[in-house]
Design a protein around this motif. Structure first.
Motif, PDB file in Angstrom:
ATOM      1  N   ASP A  85     -44.052 -14.826-132.721  1.00  0.00           N
ATOM      2  CA  ASP A  85     -42.769 -14.295-133.197  1.00  0.00           C
ATOM      3  C   ASP A  85     -42.869 -13.906-134.668  1.00  0.00           C
ATOM      4  OD1 ASP A  85     -41.228 -14.503-130.837  1.00  0.00           O
ATOM      5  OD2 ASP A  85     -40.962 -16.646-131.164  1.00  0.00           O
ATOM      6  N   ARG A  86     -43.514 -14.773-135.459  1.00  0.00           N
ATOM      7  CA  ARG A  86     -43.620 -14.493-136.899  1.00  0.00           C
ATOM      8  C   ARG A  86     -44.466 -13.237-137.143  1.00  0.00           C
ATOM      9  NH1 ARG A  86     -47.394 -15.291-140.529  1.00  0.00           N
ATOM     10  NH2 ARG A  86     -48.624 -16.637-139.177  1.00  0.00           N
ATOM     11  N   GLU A  87     -45.562 -13.129-136.422  1.00  0.00           N
ATOM     12  CA  GLU A  87     -46.462 -11.988-136.607  1.00  0.00           C
ATOM     13  C   GLU A  87     -45.741 -10.659-136.392  1.00  0.00           C
ATOM     14  OE1 GLU A  87     -50.332 -11.011-134.193  1.00  0.00           O
ATOM     15  OE2 GLU A  87     -50.433 -13.017-135.061  1.00  0.00           O
ATOM     16  N   GLY A  88     -44.863 -10.623-135.382  1.00  0.00           N
ATOM     17  CA  GLY A  88     -44.195  -9.367-135.051  1.00  0.00           C
ATOM     18  C   GLY A  88     -42.833  -9.210-135.705  1.00  0.00           C
TER      19      GLY A  88
ATOM     20  N   GLY B 279     -42.880 -13.623-128.856  1.00  0.00           N
ATOM     21  CA  GLY B 279     -43.017 -14.366-127.620  1.00  0.00           C
ATOM     22  C   GLY B 279     -43.318 -15.824-127.849  1.00  0.00           C
ATOM     23  N   ALA B 280     -43.170 -16.590-126.792  1.00  0.00           N
ATOM     24  CA  ALA B 280     -43.377 -18.032-126.846  1.00  0.00           C
ATOM     25  C   ALA B 280     -44.860 -18.329-127.035  1.00  0.00           C
ATOM     26  CB  ALA B 280     -42.875 -18.668-125.551  1.00  0.00           C
ATOM     27  N   PRO B 281     -45.179 -19.558-127.467  1.00  0.00           N
ATOM     28  CA  PRO B 281     -46.589 -19.929-127.535  1.00  0.00           C
ATOM     29  C   PRO B 281     -47.217 -19.852-126.152  1.00  0.00           C
ATOM     30  CG  PRO B 281     -45.192 -21.578-128.585  1.00  0.00           C
ATOM     31  CD  PRO B 281     -44.287 -20.638-127.853  1.00  0.00           C
ATOM     32  N   ALA B 282     -48.520 -19.601-126.121  1.00  0.00           N
ATOM     33  CA  ALA B 282     -49.219 -19.588-124.827  1.00  0.00           C
ATOM     34  C   ALA B 282     -49.141 -20.953-124.186  1.00  0.00           C
ATOM     35  CB  ALA B 282     -50.672 -19.187-125.046  1.00  0.00           C
ATOM     36  N   ALA B 283     -49.264 -20.987-122.876  1.00  0.00           N
ATOM     37  CA  ALA B 283     -49.224 -22.266-122.167  1.00  0.00           C
ATOM     38  C   ALA B 283     -50.249 -23.209-122.758  1.00  0.00           C
ATOM     39  CB  ALA B 283     -49.502 -22.032-120.687  1.00  0.00           C
ATOM     40  N   GLY B 284     -49.825 -24.453-123.006  1.00  0.00           N
ATOM     41  CA  GLY B 284     -50.732 -25.438-123.555  1.00  0.00           C
ATOM     42  C   GLY B 284     -50.797 -25.444-125.063  1.00  0.00           C
ATOM     43  N   ALA B 285     -50.183 -24.439-125.705  1.00  0.00           N
ATOM     44  CA  ALA B 285     -50.200 -24.387-127.167  1.00  0.00           C
ATOM     45  C   ALA B 285     -49.211 -25.399-127.728  1.00  0.00           C
ATOM     46  CB  ALA B 285     -49.836 -22.984-127.640  1.00  0.00           C
ATOM     47  N   PRO B 286     -49.409 -25.827-128.971  1.00  0.00           N
ATOM     48  CA  PRO B 286     -48.466 -26.752-129.588  1.00  0.00           C
ATOM     49  C   PRO B 286     -47.062 -26.171-129.577  1.00  0.00           C
ATOM     50  CG  PRO B 286     -50.407 -26.455-130.967  1.00  0.00           C
ATOM     51  CD  PRO B 286     -50.490 -25.452-129.856  1.00  0.00           C
ATOM     52  N   LEU B 287     -46.061 -27.024-129.466  1.00  0.00           N
ATOM     53  CA  LEU B 287     -44.694 -26.540-129.351  1.00  0.00           C
ATOM     54  C   LEU B 287     -43.973 -26.516-130.680  1.00  0.00           C
ATOM     55  CD1 LEU B 287     -43.604 -28.270-126.030  1.00  0.00           C
ATOM     56  CD2 LEU B 287     -44.636 -26.029-126.389  1.00  0.00           C
TER      57      LEU B 287
END
Lengths: 100, 150
Positions: free
Chosen positions: B98-101, A89-97
């Motif tokens: 993504d890397r973890e999974g 999944g994508a980074p959580a909101a506010g996480a570095p991109l």
């Protein structure tokens, strides 16, 4: 002897084999024997602490074994199927991109 | 390795990502390995089985669905060569989650969807030591130039 079916992503670490015969009286012992025979597979089955990685799911004779119980007894002729669940999944909101 | 994908299959990946927006959408890529190339032949979209409240930032294809995908691939003489999923309102970069999974060997095709429209798609692979995911080349081709299902 227990037959273990290897999923496609792990076959390169098992000389391309789909089915491998291993020894063990429990699921944990069978997986340990598998990792002993094919050490390159170990980091993809177990984490640094030796626990089974969360994406590794097991079906014993067609029935899903879950939650994972390494102590489940095995009998000669049993068939264990390793099936990865696939997650991310994508980074959580506010996480570095930046890429991970 | 290069992921070779017919334009119409990539279009379906992007439509699936848009249809799922603002949630993450995912599925399996079936195909063949030919030397240093992986040829995508067919897609198998699956429901996002992650906890309902977190599907905007997480996806999961259940073990039962993966098993279905592997059996279908074998029946078609194909292999599961990769996974596709979307990043709603985030770049198409592989995240730490993504890397973890991630599993080795598979191609992870990620499509960014912003404001409901599919944007860039990049493909990633896990390094052998699981330390990072690296981008792999994607070659988009006309269907006529790919390996067809036998």
């Amino acid at each position: 002897m227990i037959d273990i079916r290897i999923p496609a992503p792990l076959r390169p670490y098992a000389d391309g084999q789909k089915e491998i015969g291993v020894s063990g009286e429990t699921i944990a012992e069978a997986l340990e024997d598998l990792a002993r025979r094919y050490p390159a597979m170990q980091p993809h089955l177990f984490d640094e602490g030796g626990a089974l990685r969360p994406y590794v799911n097991l079906f014993l004779n067609g029935q899903e074994v879950g939650p994972f119980n390494g102590g489940t007894r095995l009998h000669s002729g049993d068939r264990l199927v390793i099936v990865p669940s696939i997650a991310g999944g994508a980074p959580a909101a506010g996480a570095p991109l930046a890429p991970g | 390795m290069t992921l070779v994908i017919p334009a119409e299959i990539l279009a379906v990946v992007r439509l699936h990502a848009q249809d799922g927006y603002p949630l993450e959408a995912a599925g399996l890529i079936l195909g063949r390995v030919d030397g240093e190339e992986r040829h995508a032949v067919q897609l198998l979209p699956f429901p996002n089985s992650f906890d309902e409240g977190q599907r905007r930032r997480r996806y999961q294809i259940s073990a039962a669905d993966v098993l279905t995908g592997e059996e279908k691939a074998e029946a078609l003489g194909l292999e599961v060569i990769g996974v596709f999923h979307s990043h709603p309102d985030h770049p198409a970069h592989a995240s730490p989650t993504d890397r973890e999974g991630a599993l080795p060997w598979l191609s992870y095709l990620i499509t960014s969807v912003r404001d409901g429209r599919a944007r860039e798609s990049f493909s990633w692979r896990l390094l052998e030591d699981r330390s990072a995911m690296v981008e792999e080349p994607v070659r988009v081709v006309d269907k006529s130039t790919t390996l067809e299902a036998r």
